[in-house]
Write a protein that holds these residues in place. Sequence first.
Motif, short mmCIF file in Angstrom:
data_model
loop_
_atom_site.label_atom_id
_atom_site.label_comp_id
_atom_site.label_asym_id
_atom_site.label_seq_id
_atom_site.Cartn_x
_atom_site.Cartn_y
_atom_site.Cartn_z
N LYS A 257 -38.73 -28.52 -34.79
CA LYS A 257 -38.84 -29.84 -34.15
C LYS A 257 -38.58 -30.95 -35.17
O LYS A 257 -37.91 -31.93 -34.88
N ASP B 220 -49.36 -38.35 -28.66
CA ASP B 220 -49.58 -37.43 -27.54
C ASP B 220 -49.58 -38.23 -26.25
O ASP B 220 -50.22 -39.29 -26.18
N ILE B 221 -48.92 -37.72 -25.22
CA ILE B 221 -48.91 -38.45 -23.94
C ILE B 221 -50.29 -38.46 -23.29
O ILE B 221 -50.52 -39.21 -22.36
N THR C 33 -51.60 -31.51 -20.54
CA THR C 33 -50.33 -32.20 -20.82
C THR C 33 -49.53 -32.45 -19.54
O THR C 33 -49.01 -33.54 -19.33
N ALA D 99 -43.76 -31.82 -22.18
CA ALA D 99 -44.59 -30.99 -21.29
C ALA D 99 -44.93 -29.72 -22.04
O ALA D 99 -44.32 -29.40 -23.07
N VAL E 11 -32.41 -23.31 -19.51
CA VAL E 11 -31.41 -24.04 -20.29
C VAL E 11 -31.19 -23.35 -21.64
O VAL E 11 -32.15 -22.87 -22.24
N LEU F 287 -39.71 -35.75 -20.74
CA LEU F 287 -39.47 -34.32 -20.95
C LEU F 287 -40.65 -33.64 -21.64
O LEU F 287 -40.71 -32.41 -21.70
N GLY G 211 -37.99 -32.09 -28.83
CA GLY G 211 -37.84 -30.80 -28.16
C GLY G 211 -36.36 -30.47 -27.95
O GLY G 211 -35.47 -31.28 -28.24
N PHE G 212 -36.13 -29.30 -27.43
CA PHE G 212 -34.75 -28.79 -27.27
C PHE G 212 -33.90 -29.72 -26.39
O PHE G 212 -32.85 -30.24 -26.83
N ILE G 213 -34.33 -29.96 -25.17
CA ILE G 213 -33.51 -30.78 -24.26
C ILE G 213 -33.57 -32.26 -24.67
O ILE G 213 -32.55 -32.96 -24.65
N ASP H 41 -43.03 -37.81 -29.46
CA ASP H 41 -43.30 -36.37 -29.47
C ASP H 41 -44.58 -36.14 -30.27
O ASP H 41 -44.84 -36.85 -31.24
N ASN H 42 -45.35 -35.15 -29.87
CA ASN H 42 -46.57 -34.87 -30.65
C ASN H 42 -46.39 -33.71 -31.63
O ASN H 42 -47.33 -33.34 -32.31
N TYR I 243 -47.72 -22.91 -14.55
CA TYR I 243 -46.65 -23.82 -15.01
C TYR I 243 -45.90 -24.41 -13.82
O TYR I 243 -45.73 -25.63 -13.70
N LYS J 39 -45.54 -28.35 -12.27
CA LYS J 39 -44.26 -29.05 -12.05
C LYS J 39 -44.17 -29.52 -10.60
O LYS J 39 -43.69 -30.62 -10.32
N ARG K 174 -34.72 -23.15 -27.97
CA ARG K 174 -36.14 -22.83 -28.16
C ARG K 174 -36.32 -21.36 -28.55
O ARG K 174 -35.80 -20.48 -27.86
N TYR L 174 -44.17 -23.77 -30.63
CA TYR L 174 -43.21 -22.99 -31.44
C TYR L 174 -42.94 -23.78 -32.71
O TYR L 174 -43.52 -24.86 -32.91
N1 LIG Z 1 -35.69 -25.30 -21.39
C1 LIG Z 1 -35.69 -24.89 -20.14
O1 LIG Z 1 -35.05 -23.88 -19.79
C2 LIG Z 1 -36.45 -25.64 -19.09
C3 LIG Z 1 -36.39 -25.19 -17.76
C4 LIG Z 1 -37.08 -25.89 -16.78
C5 LIG Z 1 -37.81 -27.04 -17.12
N2 LIG Z 1 -37.88 -27.42 -18.43
C6 LIG Z 1 -38.66 -28.62 -18.74
O2 LIG Z 1 -37.86 -29.50 -19.49
C7 LIG Z 1 -38.67 -30.22 -20.44
C8 LIG Z 1 -38.11 -30.04 -21.85
O3 LIG Z 1 -38.08 -28.65 -22.13
P1 LIG Z 1 -37.62 -28.09 -23.55
O4 LIG Z 1 -37.01 -26.76 -23.32
O5 LIG Z 1 -36.86 -29.14 -24.28
O6 LIG Z 1 -39.05 -27.87 -24.21
P2 LIG Z 1 -39.54 -28.20 -25.70
O7 LIG Z 1 -40.87 -27.56 -25.84
O8 LIG Z 1 -38.48 -27.84 -26.68
O9 LIG Z 1 -39.69 -29.77 -25.65
C9 LIG Z 1 -40.86 -30.44 -25.22
C10 LIG Z 1 -41.30 -31.37 -26.33
O10 LIG Z 1 -42.44 -32.08 -25.85
C11 LIG Z 1 -43.39 -32.17 -26.89
N3 LIG Z 1 -44.72 -32.25 -26.29
C12 LIG Z 1 -45.41 -31.26 -25.65
N4 LIG Z 1 -46.60 -31.71 -25.25
C13 LIG Z 1 -46.68 -33.00 -25.63
C14 LIG Z 1 -47.68 -34.01 -25.51
N5 LIG Z 1 -48.86 -33.74 -24.93
N6 LIG Z 1 -47.43 -35.24 -26.01
C15 LIG Z 1 -46.25 -35.52 -26.61
N7 LIG Z 1 -45.26 -34.60 -26.77
C16 LIG Z 1 -45.48 -33.36 -26.29
C17 LIG Z 1 -43.23 -30.89 -27.71
O11 LIG Z 1 -43.67 -31.05 -29.05
C18 LIG Z 1 -41.72 -30.64 -27.60
O12 LIG Z 1 -41.03 -31.16 -28.73
C19 LIG Z 1 -40.09 -29.70 -20.25
O13 LIG Z 1 -40.76 -30.56 -19.36
C20 LIG Z 1 -39.90 -28.34 -19.60
O14 LIG Z 1 -41.00 -27.96 -18.82
C21 LIG Z 1 -37.22 -26.77 -19.41
#
Ligand SMILES: NC(=O)c1ccc[n+]([C@@H]2O[C@H](COP(=O)([O-])OP(=O)(O)OC[C@H]3O[C@@H](n4cnc5c(N)ncnc54)[C@H](O)[C@@H]3O)[C@@H](O)[C@H]2O)c1
Length: 244
Positions: free
Chosen positions: A42, A57-58, A98, A81, A179, A79, A10-12, A31-32, A149, A153, A185, A37
């Motif tokens: 990814k 998958d978690i 999830t 979610a 972020v 991360l 994922g992004f972060i 990662d799943n 959502y 959290k 994303r 998106y």
């Molecule tokens: N990006 C933001 O602005 C932001 C803001 C607040 C909180 N967050 C939280 O930070 C975390 C990371 O966010 P992000 O922007 O990188 O999102 P993202 O969607 O890019 O990354 C999440 C990754 O988790 C993987 N994933 C989702 N469900 C899964 C599962 N059941 N099993 C295994 N992998 C799974 C996805 O494939 C994805 O690659 C998330 O928990 C999100 O809720 C993000």
Amino acid sequence: MKILITGSAGFIGFHAAQEFLRRGWDVAGLDNFNDYYSVQLKRARAAQLPFCLYENDICDLNALQFIFAEETPDVVLHLAAQPGVRYSITHPFVYQKTNIEGFLNVLECCRHAPKVPKLVFASSSSVYGGNKKMPFEESDQVDTPISLYAATKKANELMAHTYSHLYKMQTIGLRFFTVYGPWYRPDMALSLFADAMLHDRPIKVFNHGDMLRDFTYVDDIVDGMRTDFRSTTSSTSGTTAARS
Ligand SMILES: NC(=O)c1ccc[n+]([C@@H]2O[C@H](COP(=O)([O-])OP(=O)(O)OC[C@H]3O[C@@H](n4cnc5c(N)ncnc54)[C@H](O)[C@@H]3O)[C@@H](O)[C@H]2O)c1
């Protein structure tokens, strides 16, 4: 130090993984690759990461237990979610699965690990929900989430607190504020604005443009994570807000 990063494609997660590798940590990912998106994006992120990335998958507890046994991490950076506020209106059950069930699996795997890891997990600024007092503070009451959502959290923060209390696990929730940065994303506002501009379309603005929002650069988020790892040796549970 060994770190297991869930959501590492994922992004972060991608940025965090790169930073921990640069710092000489031993990193494993999970990662799943779901299609919320672009899966291609990814995969492209994952292709940059030279470590073992489990495609699981978690919500699959057996797989998660296997990964914890194989990797025995010192720190779990959770991360993975289902993100997105608007999507939770149309797809509520994905969030329950999830963000609640998956999160419980992670807590249980941490708890039963022979070497119980420190758990750092992504919460969200959305937990501040209907709060009116500005600026938000970690000590504010957060009892008025206004999306499912946000409710998941907030639930994660409560669940982590319970596990810290019952099992003396160290847990830290990070309340990220929207972020942005490279490898962003595509479902988020700045990507949507950029895409509309590139294709000569008007940008879509909600609430008649009457809003303010904090954005946080992804490197600052990753920086904050390192700080938290260092500063938690004595406490068992906490929440930190990352502000722009
Ligand atoms: N990006 C933001 O602005 C932001 C803001 C607040 C909180 N967050 C939280 O930070 C975390 C990371 O966010 P992000 O922007 O990188 O999102 P993202 O969607 O890019 O990354 C999440 C990754 O988790 C993987 N994933 C989702 N469900 C899964 C599962 N059941 N099993 C295994 N992998 C799974 C996805 O494939 C994805 O690659 C998330 O928990 C999100 O809720 C993000």
